[in-house]
Design a protein around this motif. Sequence first.
Motif, PDB file in Angstrom:
ATOM      1  N   PRO A 240       0.833  -1.214   0.000  1.00 58.74           N
ATOM      2  CA  PRO A 240       0.000   0.000   0.000  1.00 58.74           C
ATOM      3  C   PRO A 240       0.865   1.262   0.000  1.00 58.74           C
ATOM      4  O   PRO A 240       1.818   1.375   0.762  1.00 58.74           O
ATOM      5  CB  PRO A 240      -0.793  -0.110   1.321  1.00 58.74           C
ATOM      6  N   ALA A 241       0.531   2.200  -0.890  1.00 65.81           N
ATOM      7  CA  ALA A 241       1.222   3.493  -0.934  1.00 65.81           C
ATOM      8  C   ALA A 241       0.329   4.606  -0.395  1.00 65.81           C
ATOM      9  O   ALA A 241       0.804   5.514   0.281  1.00 65.81           O
ATOM     10  CB  ALA A 241       1.646   3.815  -2.363  1.00 65.81           C
ATOM     11  N   LEU A 242      -0.949   4.531  -0.721  1.00 67.39           N
ATOM     12  CA  LEU A 242      -1.958   5.455  -0.183  1.00 67.39           C
ATOM     13  C   LEU A 242      -3.118   4.644   0.356  1.00 67.39           C
ATOM     14  O   LEU A 242      -3.512   3.634  -0.242  1.00 67.39           O
ATOM     15  CB  LEU A 242      -2.481   6.409  -1.273  1.00 67.39           C
ATOM     16  N   GLN A 243      -3.669   5.102   1.470  1.00 70.03           N
ATOM     17  CA  GLN A 243      -4.768   4.368   2.098  1.00 70.03           C
ATOM     18  C   GLN A 243      -5.905   5.327   2.442  1.00 70.03           C
ATOM     19  O   GLN A 243      -5.843   6.065   3.414  1.00 70.03           O
ATOM     20  CB  GLN A 243      -4.273   3.668   3.368  1.00 70.03           C
ATOM     21  N   ASP A 244      -6.909   5.335   1.570  1.00 65.68           N
ATOM     22  CA  ASP A 244      -8.133   6.126   1.803  1.00 65.68           C
ATOM     23  C   ASP A 244      -7.845   7.608   2.039  1.00 65.68           C
ATOM     24  O   ASP A 244      -8.397   8.230   2.951  1.00 65.68           O
ATOM     25  CB  ASP A 244      -8.930   5.553   2.981  1.00 65.68           C
TER      26      ASP A 244
ATOM     27  N   VAL B 239      -3.333  23.033   4.624  1.00 62.81           N
ATOM     28  CA  VAL B 239      -2.218  22.080   4.700  1.00 62.81           C
ATOM     29  C   VAL B 239      -2.728  20.699   5.104  1.00 62.81           C
ATOM     30  O   VAL B 239      -3.567  20.574   6.005  1.00 62.81           O
ATOM     31  CB  VAL B 239      -1.162  22.551   5.730  1.00 62.81           C
ATOM     32  N   TYR B 240      -2.208  19.681   4.426  1.00 63.51           N
ATOM     33  CA  TYR B 240      -2.432  18.283   4.810  1.00 63.51           C
ATOM     34  C   TYR B 240      -1.091  17.666   5.196  1.00 63.51           C
ATOM     35  O   TYR B 240      -0.113  17.806   4.454  1.00 63.51           O
ATOM     36  CB  TYR B 240      -3.024  17.469   3.655  1.00 63.51           C
ATOM     37  N   LEU B 241      -1.045  17.005   6.339  1.00 67.21           N
ATOM     38  CA  LEU B 241       0.137  16.265   6.756  1.00 67.21           C
ATOM     39  C   LEU B 241      -0.099  14.787   6.464  1.00 67.21           C
ATOM     40  O   LEU B 241      -1.041  14.185   6.985  1.00 67.21           O
ATOM     41  CB  LEU B 241       0.399  16.466   8.253  1.00 67.21           C
ATOM     42  N   ILE B 242       0.763  14.221   5.613  1.00 61.94           N
ATOM     43  CA  ILE B 242       0.624  12.817   5.219  1.00 61.94           C
ATOM     44  C   ILE B 242       1.720  11.989   5.869  1.00 61.94           C
ATOM     45  O   ILE B 242       2.902  12.359   5.831  1.00 61.94           O
ATOM     46  CB  ILE B 242       0.678  12.672   3.686  1.00 61.94           C
ATOM     47  N   GLU B 243       1.315  10.893   6.486  1.00 63.51           N
ATOM     48  CA  GLU B 243       2.258   9.937   7.075  1.00 63.51           C
ATOM     49  C   GLU B 243       1.864   8.530   6.660  1.00 63.51           C
ATOM     50  O   GLU B 243       0.696   8.151   6.796  1.00 63.51           O
ATOM     51  CB  GLU B 243       2.272  10.056   8.606  1.00 63.51           C
ATOM     52  N   THR B 244       2.840   7.783   6.134  1.00 68.58           N
ATOM     53  CA  THR B 244       2.653   6.379   5.718  1.00 68.58           C
ATOM     54  C   THR B 244       1.342   6.160   4.960  1.00 68.58           C
ATOM     55  O   THR B 244       0.581   5.245   5.244  1.00 68.58           O
ATOM     56  CB  THR B 244       2.734   5.412   6.922  1.00 68.58           C
ATOM     57  N   GLY B 245       1.108   7.024   3.968  1.00 72.55           N
ATOM     58  CA  GLY B 245      -0.040   6.842   3.087  1.00 72.55           C
ATOM     59  C   GLY B 245      -1.369   7.285   3.637  1.00 72.55           C
ATOM     60  O   GLY B 245      -2.412   7.006   3.032  1.00 72.55           O
TER      61      GLY B 245
ATOM     62  N   GLY C 265       5.147  16.191   4.693  1.00 75.07           N
ATOM     63  CA  GLY C 265       5.408  14.890   5.303  1.00 75.07           C
ATOM     64  C   GLY C 265       6.794  14.410   4.932  1.00 75.07           C
ATOM     65  O   GLY C 265       7.474  15.002   4.091  1.00 75.07           O
ATOM     66  N   ALA C 266       7.185  13.315   5.527  1.00 76.45           N
ATOM     67  CA  ALA C 266       8.528  12.772   5.311  1.00 76.45           C
ATOM     68  C   ALA C 266       8.635  12.101   3.943  1.00 76.45           C
ATOM     69  O   ALA C 266       7.634  11.864   3.255  1.00 76.45           O
ATOM     70  CB  ALA C 266       8.862  11.772   6.414  1.00 76.45           C
ATOM     71  N   ASN C 267       9.867  11.780   3.549  1.00 70.74           N
ATOM     72  CA  ASN C 267      10.095  10.981   2.344  1.00 70.74           C
ATOM     73  C   ASN C 267       9.330   9.671   2.438  1.00 70.74           C
ATOM     74  O   ASN C 267       9.331   9.014   3.480  1.00 70.74           O
ATOM     75  CB  ASN C 267      11.594  10.662   2.205  1.00 70.74           C
ATOM     76  N   GLY C 268       8.710   9.267   1.344  1.00 77.42           N
ATOM     77  CA  GLY C 268       8.007   7.992   1.318  1.00 77.42           C
ATOM     78  C   GLY C 268       6.640   8.014   1.952  1.00 77.42           C
ATOM     79  O   GLY C 268       5.998   6.962   2.084  1.00 77.42           O
ATOM     80  N   ALA C 269       6.148   9.194   2.316  1.00 76.44           N
ATOM     81  CA  ALA C 269       4.839   9.278   2.990  1.00 76.44           C
ATOM     82  C   ALA C 269       3.677   9.069   2.027  1.00 76.44           C
ATOM     83  O   ALA C 269       2.578   8.705   2.448  1.00 76.44           O
ATOM     84  CB  ALA C 269       4.703  10.628   3.694  1.00 76.44           C
TER      85      ALA C 269
END
Length: 237
Positions: free
Chosen positions: A18-22, A207-213, A37-41
């Motif tokens: 999974p790269a993005l989740q909902d 702003v949206y903060l994305i972590e682990t998809g 967000g961090a690299n790979g988020a």
Amino acid sequence: MIPLLKVKNLSVKYGVIPALQDISIEVKTGQIVSLIGANGAGKTTTLKTIMGILKPVNGSIVYRDEDITRMPTPQRVRKEICLVPEGRGIFNRLTVRENLFLGAYHRSDEQEINSDLEKSYSLFPRLKERENQIAGTLSGGEQQMLAIGRGLMSRPKLMLLDEPSLGLAPLVVRELYELIQEILKQGVTILLVEQNATMAIRVSNYVYLIETGNVKLEGIPKEIESLEDVRKVYLGG
């Protein structure tokens, strides 16, 4: 007001991973909306999916009240969406002028294309000075300006801007962000991906903060930068 872009419950996988989740985000006309967000988020994955380069396993992408989830990328470009990719993606062996014209590859209105070329030169005078220079010999900042100028040649209403400050000196970053705000004033809405969270928050309306998809947090800049965890992890304390 109907959002210019509405992404709802978007999920993407790389193979079985999974790269993005909902993920759900909205972009209103006339705003800069940032994904931090961090690299790979999953930030770049989000932009590539909106552009049609990656296909979602579920969820929807609605642009100007039209579902474009399964629309091919060239058609999205004609719908006035453009992506300025991470790493700039310029054509190193072509001149500045040739790179800019490639941004208008789908257009046939020659007079208007030439008019837009002059607008790009007005926004980025250094590109005019170097119009016959081979693009691969430009500085990093000039290459980023070229990538953005090429995107503008497609006449977008929505620009997806991926890591514009990557690898650039602080003074160049400040200049670049002044130009990005000028682009906004010219009627181009911007969805911005940035690891430089401080700069992104400073120029954004939302702003949206994305972590682990996943979207972990969202809000107006003042709300996001006031959170202690955000300050510690993303804003240097």
